[in-house]
Design an enzyme around this catalytic site. Structure first.
Site, mmCIF file in Angstrom:
data_model
loop_
_atom_site.group_PDB
_atom_site.id
_atom_site.type_symbol
_atom_site.label_atom_id
_atom_site.label_comp_id
_atom_site.label_asym_id
_atom_site.label_seq_id
_atom_site.Cartn_x
_atom_site.Cartn_y
_atom_site.Cartn_z
ATOM 1 N N THR A 1 0.728 -1.189 0.132
ATOM 2 C CA THR A 1 -0.048 0.024 -0.113
ATOM 3 C C THR A 1 0.977 1.410 0.068
ATOM 4 O OG1 THR A 1 -1.787 -1.254 1.118
ATOM 5 C CG2 THR A 1 -1.740 1.210 1.433
ATOM 6 N N GLU B 1 -2.927 -8.828 5.330
ATOM 7 C CA GLU B 1 -2.442 -8.952 6.758
ATOM 8 C C GLU B 1 -2.773 -10.470 7.248
ATOM 9 O OE1 GLU B 1 -2.334 -5.501 9.168
ATOM 10 O OE2 GLU B 1 -2.820 -4.136 7.469
#
Length: 404
Positions: free
Chosen positions: A164, A388
């Site tokens: 990101t 994640e």
């Protein structure tokens, strides 16, 4: 340390309402546009910075909330607004957590402010851990960091993926292998300062959802960073590696991995993101069911629709409670002996996928069109069971905790 409570205090309620107003008035009207553009919404981030939402001070206030509920409350409201824009606003936080969890006070004071910039010149940061052949399998990481003692520099080579803000970040936090024989215990995290030669953006991904958030590869070719950019410092690293080697020889307990520590700290926050998206889709479906008339009455009066909404509301509340419990435990210093952090992320992620799909079903053909936001919410929700730590990884963590 505050006791666990299900009631927000007055200060938290004020922050929640403030964030909700920003999400409703600024984020939601712009959500469809930036989803279509698939670009970082810099004007929205700047607006958030002007209001104090995108700032180190705001993040720190929520992070150090003694109840532990500041971060999950903030994440839920922002992601209720729009997941893609929200991830652009909060994505820097993962890099910041990496520094806060593993860095020295000097490193925290030097680098975390540079991750955010200011209201007139906003910046973003990137946490770079995943690799093309090593996503959840962190032990297979190939990016290497070699210490050059003559210059007191670390030389980084490798390719990171799914980052990101990767490539557009002012500051990159990169996880690399320093001792391949120790597997995941031979990793360390490094700050790559702005404009460091050798770091470049690779492929930018065109995604199914969260399309307003920039996701790309980060290529590292002989990237040299000062020794002071090793998070925690070399003495601490040498001590940790020595313990890991001794544990490996003796078969003792495992040494904590720095990257995994960052993910452990952030998992309840990801669960809160999922709760926000699920709640948003549920509210659209509920409003639609109350106003959509079929066969002479609102469709919510049909048991098949009403029961779906009842299940959706129950699952969202259950997910929030798991997230809040894990967040409170982390702040209170209570160990996740039953993998409570993974539980919160697993359940909330699965609920988000299920609830957004049910919302489309309740809206029928309208839900399948871009005229209504639930199709975008459904696309956005798919990421929560993947990034994640996939749902499968969370189940593995939980099952291992149960087997101890």
């Amino acid at each position: 340390m505050g006791e666990f409570t299900l009631e927000l205090n007055e200060d938290q309620k004020q922050v929640r309402d403030w964030l909700h107003g920003f999400a409703a008035d600024v984020m939601r009207p712009a959500a469809a546009e930036w989803d279509e553009r698939e670009e970082t919404p810099w004007p929205i981030i700047q607006e958030a910075a002007k209001l104090g939402i995108y700032s180190l001070d705001f993040y720190a206030q929520q992070f150090f909330d003694p109840t532990g509920l500041g971060i999950p409350m903030a994440m839920e409201e922002l992601f209720w607004g729009d997941a893609g824009i929200a991830l652009s606003i909060v994505g820097t936080g993962l890099a910041a957590v990496g520094v806060l969890a593993n860095g020295t006070e000097e490193q925290i004071g030097t680098w975390v402010p540079q991750m955010y910039g200011d209201a007139n010149d906003v910046k973003v940061a990137a946490f770079c851990s995943s690799e093309p052949d090593a996503g959840s399998d962190v032990a297979s990481m190939r990016t290497r960091a070699v210490y050059d003692e003559a210059t007191d520099e670390w030389v980084l080579n490798g390719t990171k993926t799914w980052a990101t803000n990767g490539g557009i970040a002012n500051v990159h936090v990169v996880v690399a292998v320093v001792d391949a024989e120790l597997g995941s215990k031979g990793h360390a995290s490094f700050i790559v300062p702005p404009n460091t030669p050798g770091l470049s953006q690779g492929q930018k991904f065109q995604k199914h959802g969260i399309r307003a958030s920039h996701t790309a590869e980060v290529v590292l070719e002989d990237v040299r960073v000062p020794g002071s950019c090793l998070l925690g410092g070399k003495d601490k690293l040498d001590e940790r590696l020595a313990r890991a080697r001794e544990k490996a020889r003796s078969g003792g307990e495992r040494v904590k991995n720095a990257a995994m520590a960052t993910f452990e700290a952030s998992r309840p926050a990801v669960g809160a993101m999922a709760v926000g998206t699920a709640r948003a889709a549920y509210e659209v479906a509920l409003d639609y069911a109350k106003t959509r008339v079929q066969f002479g009455r609102p469709i919510i009066e049909n048991q098949g629709v009403a029961f779906q909404l009842a299940d959706m509301a129950t699952q969202i509340d259950a997910a929030r409670l798991l997230v809040w419990r894990a967040s409170w435990m982390a702040t209170a210093g209570k160990p996740f002996t039953a993998a409570e952090g993974s539980m919160s992320k697993l359940y909330a992620s699965e609920v988000a996928k299920k609830v957004t799909a049910q919302a489309i079903q309740i809206l029928g053909g309208n839900g399948y069109t871009r005229e209504y936001p639930v199709e975008r919410m459904h696309r956005d929700a798919a990421i929560y069971t993947i990034f994640e730590g996939t749902s499968e990884i969370q189940r593995m963590v939980i099952s291992r905790a149960l087997a101890r």
